[in-house]
Structure formats: C-alpha cells, structure tokens
Design a protein around this motif. Sequence first.
Motif, PDB file in Angstrom:
ATOM      1  N   SER A 198      30.947 -16.741 -26.206  1.00 54.28           N
ATOM      2  CA  SER A 198      30.531 -15.368 -25.688  1.00 54.28           C
ATOM      3  C   SER A 198      31.851 -14.187 -25.803  1.00 54.28           C
ATOM      4  CB  SER A 198      30.139 -15.635 -24.301  1.00 54.28           C
ATOM      5  OG  SER A 198      31.217 -16.025 -23.386  1.00 54.28           O
ATOM      6  N   CYS A 199      33.048 -14.661 -25.922  1.00 53.33           N
ATOM      7  CA  CYS A 199      34.115 -13.678 -25.918  1.00 53.33           C
ATOM      8  C   CYS A 199      34.380 -13.154 -27.583  1.00 53.33           C
ATOM      9  CB  CYS A 199      35.521 -14.344 -25.397  1.00 53.33           C
ATOM     10  SG  CYS A 199      35.725 -15.740 -26.392  1.00 53.33           S
ATOM     11  N   HIS A 200      33.636 -13.795 -28.490  1.00 52.97           N
ATOM     12  CA  HIS A 200      33.811 -13.267 -29.805  1.00 52.97           C
ATOM     13  C   HIS A 200      33.221 -12.009 -29.682  1.00 52.97           C
ATOM     14  CE1 HIS A 200      33.636 -13.293 -34.066  1.00 52.97           C
ATOM     15  NE2 HIS A 200      34.313 -14.331 -34.173  1.00 52.97           N
ATOM     16  N   PRO A 201      33.963 -11.047 -30.519  1.00 56.05           N
ATOM     17  CA  PRO A 201      33.191  -9.618 -30.683  1.00 56.05           C
ATOM     18  C   PRO A 201      31.927  -9.663 -31.545  1.00 56.05           C
ATOM     19  CG  PRO A 201      35.221 -10.232 -32.524  1.00 56.05           C
ATOM     20  CD  PRO A 201      35.209 -11.143 -31.250  1.00 56.05           C
ATOM     21  N   LEU A 202      31.755 -10.546 -32.393  1.00 59.40           N
ATOM     22  CA  LEU A 202      30.233 -10.588 -33.295  1.00 59.40           C
ATOM     23  C   LEU A 202      29.246 -11.119 -32.196  1.00 59.40           C
ATOM     24  CD1 LEU A 202      30.665 -11.819 -36.748  1.00 59.40           C
ATOM     25  CD2 LEU A 202      30.308  -9.221 -35.653  1.00 59.40           C
ATOM     26  N   PHE A 203      29.487 -11.924 -31.111  1.00 59.17           N
ATOM     27  CA  PHE A 203      28.598 -12.280 -30.121  1.00 59.17           C
ATOM     28  C   PHE A 203      28.185 -11.174 -29.346  1.00 59.17           C
ATOM     29  CE2 PHE A 203      27.313 -13.724 -25.997  1.00 59.17           C
ATOM     30  CZ  PHE A 203      26.379 -14.796 -26.290  1.00 59.17           C
ATOM     31  N   LYS A 204      29.284 -10.384 -28.887  1.00 58.72           N
ATOM     32  CA  LYS A 204      29.095  -9.293 -28.115  1.00 58.72           C
ATOM     33  C   LYS A 204      28.116  -8.231 -28.888  1.00 58.72           C
ATOM     34  CE  LYS A 204      33.138  -9.748 -25.557  1.00 58.72           C
ATOM     35  NZ  LYS A 204      34.604  -9.159 -25.085  1.00 58.72           N
ATOM     36  N   LEU A 205      28.325  -8.048 -30.062  1.00 54.82           N
ATOM     37  CA  LEU A 205      27.652  -7.190 -30.910  1.00 54.82           C
ATOM     38  C   LEU A 205      26.461  -7.632 -30.959  1.00 54.82           C
ATOM     39  CD1 LEU A 205      27.559  -4.658 -32.717  1.00 54.82           C
ATOM     40  CD2 LEU A 205      28.454  -6.001 -34.544  1.00 54.82           C
ATOM     41  N   LEU A 206      26.119  -8.681 -31.321  1.00 53.26           N
ATOM     42  CA  LEU A 206      24.720  -9.279 -31.864  1.00 53.26           C
ATOM     43  C   LEU A 206      23.859  -9.802 -30.911  1.00 53.26           C
ATOM     44  CD1 LEU A 206      25.942 -11.090 -35.265  1.00 53.26           C
ATOM     45  CD2 LEU A 206      24.672  -9.028 -35.036  1.00 53.26           C
ATOM     46  N   VAL A 207      24.197 -10.368 -29.785  1.00 51.09           N
ATOM     47  CA  VAL A 207      23.515 -10.970 -28.823  1.00 51.09           C
ATOM     48  C   VAL A 207      22.398  -9.816 -28.265  1.00 51.09           C
ATOM     49  CG1 VAL A 207      24.698 -10.674 -26.531  1.00 51.09           C
ATOM     50  CG2 VAL A 207      23.269 -12.700 -27.205  1.00 51.09           C
ATOM     51  N   PRO A 208      22.464  -8.756 -28.127  1.00 49.28           N
ATOM     52  CA  PRO A 208      21.577  -7.889 -27.533  1.00 49.28           C
ATOM     53  C   PRO A 208      20.280  -7.665 -28.563  1.00 49.28           C
ATOM     54  CG  PRO A 208      23.605  -6.662 -27.309  1.00 49.28           C
ATOM     55  CD  PRO A 208      23.878  -8.101 -28.186  1.00 49.28           C
ATOM     56  N   HIS A 209      20.692  -8.050 -29.897  1.00 55.58           N
ATOM     57  CA  HIS A 209      19.534  -8.149 -30.821  1.00 55.58           C
ATOM     58  C   HIS A 209      18.739  -9.526 -31.074  1.00 55.58           C
ATOM     59  CE1 HIS A 209      21.083  -3.969 -32.253  1.00 55.58           C
ATOM     60  NE2 HIS A 209      22.385  -4.514 -31.962  1.00 55.58           N
ATOM     61  N   THR A 210      19.169 -10.140 -30.263  1.00 54.67           N
ATOM     62  CA  THR A 210      18.386 -11.660 -30.324  1.00 54.67           C
ATOM     63  C   THR A 210      17.289 -11.731 -29.062  1.00 54.67           C
ATOM     64  OG1 THR A 210      20.070 -12.775 -28.714  1.00 54.67           O
ATOM     65  CG2 THR A 210      20.516 -12.698 -31.006  1.00 54.67           C
ATOM     66  N   ARG A 211      17.302 -10.457 -28.432  1.00 56.22           N
ATOM     67  CA  ARG A 211      16.481 -10.541 -27.108  1.00 56.22           C
ATOM     68  C   ARG A 211      15.106 -11.008 -27.229  1.00 56.22           C
ATOM     69  NH1 ARG A 211      14.449  -6.280 -23.590  1.00 56.22           N
ATOM     70  NH2 ARG A 211      14.687  -7.088 -21.477  1.00 56.22           N
ATOM     71  N   TYR A 212      14.562 -12.165 -26.713  1.00 58.46           N
ATOM     72  CA  TYR A 212      13.068 -12.416 -26.686  1.00 58.46           C
ATOM     73  C   TYR A 212      12.613 -12.880 -28.011  1.00 58.46           C
ATOM     74  CZ  TYR A 212      12.531 -10.008 -22.399  1.00 58.46           C
ATOM     75  OH  TYR A 212      12.559  -9.672 -20.958  1.00 58.46           O
ATOM     76  N   ASN A 213      13.522 -13.125 -29.254  1.00 60.15           N
ATOM     77  CA  ASN A 213      13.105 -13.582 -30.408  1.00 60.15           C
ATOM     78  C   ASN A 213      12.623 -14.739 -30.178  1.00 60.15           C
ATOM     79  OD1 ASN A 213      14.623 -13.182 -33.835  1.00 60.15           O
ATOM     80  ND2 ASN A 213      12.739 -14.156 -33.217  1.00 60.15           N
ATOM     81  N   LEU A 214      13.545 -15.768 -29.622  1.00 64.14           N
ATOM     82  CA  LEU A 214      12.707 -17.176 -29.711  1.00 64.14           C
ATOM     83  C   LEU A 214      11.733 -17.335 -28.816  1.00 64.14           C
ATOM     84  CD1 LEU A 214      16.357 -18.891 -28.761  1.00 64.14           C
ATOM     85  CD2 LEU A 214      15.102 -18.674 -31.185  1.00 64.14           C
ATOM     86  N   GLN A 215      11.281 -16.553 -27.630  1.00 65.44           N
ATOM     87  CA  GLN A 215      10.388 -16.832 -26.752  1.00 65.44           C
ATOM     88  C   GLN A 215       9.236 -16.230 -27.595  1.00 65.44           C
ATOM     89  OE1 GLN A 215      13.266 -15.447 -26.049  1.00 65.44           O
ATOM     90  NE2 GLN A 215      13.993 -15.850 -23.792  1.00 65.44           N
ATOM     91  N   ILE A 216       9.219 -15.030 -28.255  1.00 57.26           N
ATOM     92  CA  ILE A 216       7.911 -14.675 -29.006  1.00 57.26           C
ATOM     93  C   ILE A 216       7.720 -15.622 -30.124  1.00 57.26           C
ATOM     94  CG2 ILE A 216       9.004 -13.109 -30.805  1.00 57.26           C
ATOM     95  CD1 ILE A 216       6.042 -12.236 -28.498  1.00 57.26           C
ATOM     96  N   ASN A 217       8.516 -16.178 -30.716  1.00 55.74           N
ATOM     97  CA  ASN A 217       8.449 -17.230 -31.921  1.00 55.74           C
ATOM     98  C   ASN A 217       7.664 -18.295 -31.489  1.00 55.74           C
ATOM     99  OD1 ASN A 217       9.266 -15.399 -33.510  1.00 55.74           O
ATOM    100  ND2 ASN A 217      10.818 -16.673 -34.358  1.00 55.74           N
ATOM    101  N   ILE A 218       8.013 -19.119 -30.358  1.00 51.89           N
ATOM    102  CA  ILE A 218       7.423 -19.960 -29.726  1.00 51.89           C
ATOM    103  C   ILE A 218       5.825 -19.838 -29.440  1.00 51.89           C
ATOM    104  CG2 ILE A 218       7.282 -21.390 -27.505  1.00 51.89           C
ATOM    105  CD1 ILE A 218      10.143 -21.206 -27.489  1.00 51.89           C
ATOM    106  N   MET A 219       5.669 -18.356 -28.631  1.00 46.53           N
ATOM    107  CA  MET A 219       4.282 -18.103 -28.403  1.00 46.53           C
ATOM    108  C   MET A 219       3.464 -18.011 -29.728  1.00 46.53           C
ATOM    109  SD  MET A 219       4.902 -15.036 -25.645  1.00 46.53           S
ATOM    110  CE  MET A 219       3.255 -14.737 -25.491  1.00 46.53           C
ATOM    111  N   SER A 220       4.096 -17.378 -31.014  1.00 47.96           N
ATOM    112  CA  SER A 220       3.428 -17.361 -32.355  1.00 47.96           C
ATOM    113  C   SER A 220       3.183 -18.710 -32.917  1.00 47.96           C
ATOM    114  CB  SER A 220       4.322 -16.536 -33.290  1.00 47.96           C
ATOM    115  OG  SER A 220       4.696 -15.172 -32.718  1.00 47.96           O
ATOM    116  N   ARG A 221       3.851 -19.790 -32.683  1.00 49.43           N
ATOM    117  CA  ARG A 221       3.700 -21.092 -33.157  1.00 49.43           C
ATOM    118  C   ARG A 221       2.501 -21.589 -32.267  1.00 49.43           C
ATOM    119  NH1 ARG A 221       9.400 -21.104 -33.624  1.00 49.43           N
ATOM    120  NH2 ARG A 221      10.219 -21.594 -35.872  1.00 49.43           N
ATOM    121  N   ILE A 222       2.245 -21.217 -30.854  1.00 53.54           N
ATOM    122  CA  ILE A 222       1.108 -21.714 -30.213  1.00 53.54           C
ATOM    123  C   ILE A 222      -0.088 -21.310 -30.552  1.00 53.54           C
ATOM    124  CG2 ILE A 222       0.437 -22.141 -27.729  1.00 53.54           C
ATOM    125  CD1 ILE A 222       3.426 -22.567 -27.141  1.00 53.54           C
TER     126      ILE A 222
END
Length: 479
Positions: A198-222
């Motif tokens: 979480s201290c890595h600069p790329l983590f800080k840059l990219l993690v806002p762009h992962t928001r809800y992706n896993l959740q919406i994909n789980i719903m899509s699979r179901i």
Amino acid sequence: FTQIKLECPSQDTWNSIEEVNGILSNKTKTYEYVQENWRRDDFFGYQFLNGLNPMIIRRCSELPEKFPVTDEMVQGFLPQGSTLKSEMKKGNIFLCDYERLKDLDGNEIKKKKQYLAAPLCLLFSSQGKLIPIAIQLNQEPGPGNPIFLPSESEHDWLVAKTFVRNAEFNEHELNFHLLQTHLLGEVFTVAIIRTLPSCHPLFKLLVPHTRYNLQINIMSRIRLISADGHFAKFTAIGNDSLTTFLKRAASSLTYSSLCLPDNIKERGMEDIPNYYYRDDGLKLWEIIFKFVSELVSHYYSDQDVQEDEELHAWLTEIRENSGLENSQAGFPESFRTVGELAKFVTMVIFTVSAQHAAVNNGQFDFGGYMPNFPSTLRCPPPRQKGTTTKDSILETLPDVSTTVNAMAVVYLLSQNSSDRYPLGHYPEELFSEETPQKLMTQFKNSLLDLETSIDARNTTLDLPYTYLNPRNVDNSIAI
C-alpha cells in the motif's frame, strides 16, 4: 420493468414494429433518435463509429477472398466512374468482419432454436457519412450465402442489416465490453492487490481505479453468464457458444489493441471524419498519459524502473493471469524505461475508465430499442434473395418476453453507481507529498477543459456524443 415504465404485451411474436415502439414511455433522447432512425443506412454506418462498439471497424485496402464483392455489384453506390480499388486507395472503404462468430451453434430459448450469423459488412465513407454497400451473412461465399446490397428489396436489405446488428450485440457485449474491460480490469485489480504494497506509488495511483470491479464481476458471473443467467435465457449465443467465442476473442487480444493511439493506427481509422470516439478518446489518452508520465517520473528513473522487483512482479502477475504471455500478443515482458511504464499504466487506467465508459454507458441508449440491437434471432439467415417479408422479419426478431428482459438488463447496466467518482476525482488522499497532489490538480483541470471542449462540439451535432466526456467517465468499472 416498473422503473422504466415497460409494458409487456401478452403474445409471443410482435404484431408490428410500431408495437415495439409503444412498450416504453421512459425514453432517453438518444433512445428516441435510435427508434426514429434505425432503418437508415447512414445511421447504421454511424454506429460503427460512435455507437456501442466503435472498435471493430477498420479501413479496407484489399477485399478478403471470402467476400467477393465486385465493382458491378456496388457501382451504383460509389461516385460515377469510380471503383472499389480506387476508393480503397483514397481510404474510403471500410470493413467489419465478425469471423469470431463462425460456426457457433445457436442457443435454445423456450425450446425454440435461435440463430447466429458471422457476417461481413463493407462500408463506403463519403461526404461525412458512412454507408453500408454490401453485406454477406456468413464467412464462406457461395450460392447459399448471397451478398446483399442496398438495391435489394426493403425487407431483404433490412434483414441483412439486422443480422449484422445481432453480430454486433455479441461482439460488443462479450468481447469489447466483458472481456476487454471487465475481465481485464479484474486481472489488473487482483495483480495490484497481490503484488504492490500500500505504500508503493503505483498502488496509490491505481487502487482508486479498482473500486467495485471485483464486486460487479461477481454479480455478472452470477446473473449474466451463469448457466441460468441472462445470456443463457435471452441470447442466441447462449452459454456453450459464449465460452468458445470468449476463447477466440482472448486469443486475438493484443497489447496494441488496448492502447488507443496504436489501435486507431492499426485499424487505419486516423482520418475518417466524424469519429467522435476517436477524437475524444485520443484527447483523454493524452491527458491521462501526461499525468501518469509526470507522476511516475517523480518517483522513478529508468534504472529505478528496471530494479523495482515489486513493479515487475505486478507485470508478471498480469501476463500470467490474462493469457497474454504469447509473443504475438505483444505485451511487455519487462519495463526498461519510465516511458514504457507510463504507457502501460495509462493503458490500465484508460481501460477501466474511458474505454469502459465508451462501451458501457450507451447500452440503453443504443441497445434498449430491440430492432437496433437484437440479443437473438429466431430464424436462420436467408440463403437467397427475395424471400424476406414484413411478417418474416417479425418472426425473426426476438419474441416479446426476450425483448423486454433484454431491455431491462441493458437499462440496468447503463445506470450510474449511487456513489460514483468521475475520472480525476480521488475521495481518499493517498499521496501526501506536494508534487503528486499538484499533478492530480492539474489532471483534474485538464479534464475540465476537455469537458468544455466536448460540450461546445456537441452543440453542433444532431446526436451529441457524450460517453467520453470526462464528467461521464467513472474512475473505475463500478457498474
């Protein structure tokens, strides 16, 4: 159904297109435009540039052998005295090829066989309009696979275009939407979580762009691609052929196809007029790339990039779990320079923000009106000309139940998340240093300038293109 005020007739087959027009009272302006113009050839062509799937069309410099269109066939649709070869040299001929749908078995809906085609569509660009001039409904030419032309009867030409629009449904929903944004976004998300602290600069840059992706994909699979989900119940491709199609789509995926400037150049789409997806997308890409380049340069030199083991673990994780390890895909095996890293990170952010907005947000606008975007077809492609009637078109289109269920799904998929964050808006301050905070402010201001530019352009258009306006682009795949 209640939310969009959808009324469902009781019969199986539609009595008329006008009956389809009357089932919905809660329509967007674009939906109404589609309903009024879906039969027009110029609007049919327009959608390859600025509709749900602006990605499959490419400039044609030589006709494939499997699509034997002759000058005699199309001379009435080209300028007087011109030929296909001369128009190709001018860059005016374009091709859409749905080869990935070849030989796929149609699904069964309510124990009734459904049908798929793998069409080829040839288009001519002239005077700012893109017009279809030839359609072949399957990949192998021959007597049972005629080439349909705009000079055919009204019903022959309409049914040919309808099979292309159904092919568009499958390519758009499964390849360019599901695979190339949702599933790739999931690969990026999991790789970030697994490899970057979480201290890595790329983590800080990219993690806002992962928001809800896993959740919406789980719903899509179901709900969408499960054995009893939407695709199994209401589409011609169903579940078995869906898997085959996705494998074909994944095998053709390349790094350059995900990098918009490279993709536009590879498809020969640099100069065609009124391609607003390209125009707005390239400006967004440049804004994101500038922001990423300056931020990455703040933390890295070329040597730092080469020596960051966590960074390369992230890249390896993506390559191994995306099926993009083969050399033909062209994905980088390592990062050697700040520029290479910045381009890759730009691709990641663009994919889960701008590209997803381009292929997702207009699903109800362009796909809600069933005749323009049928999820299935109930009769096989015509094997000869002159056999299609008004009644046979209605018998070919999806039944009433399939229509209304498909409309409800694309409506749902087009809605904004209740707590959305547009591109450039970061609810958590993950960077504490002055330089990255300053760069984020500049990034946001550049996006605001682009909003103003797009708004001004759209005032001159009969059908505004809004999907890549930054205010309509989410930070992540949240729906």
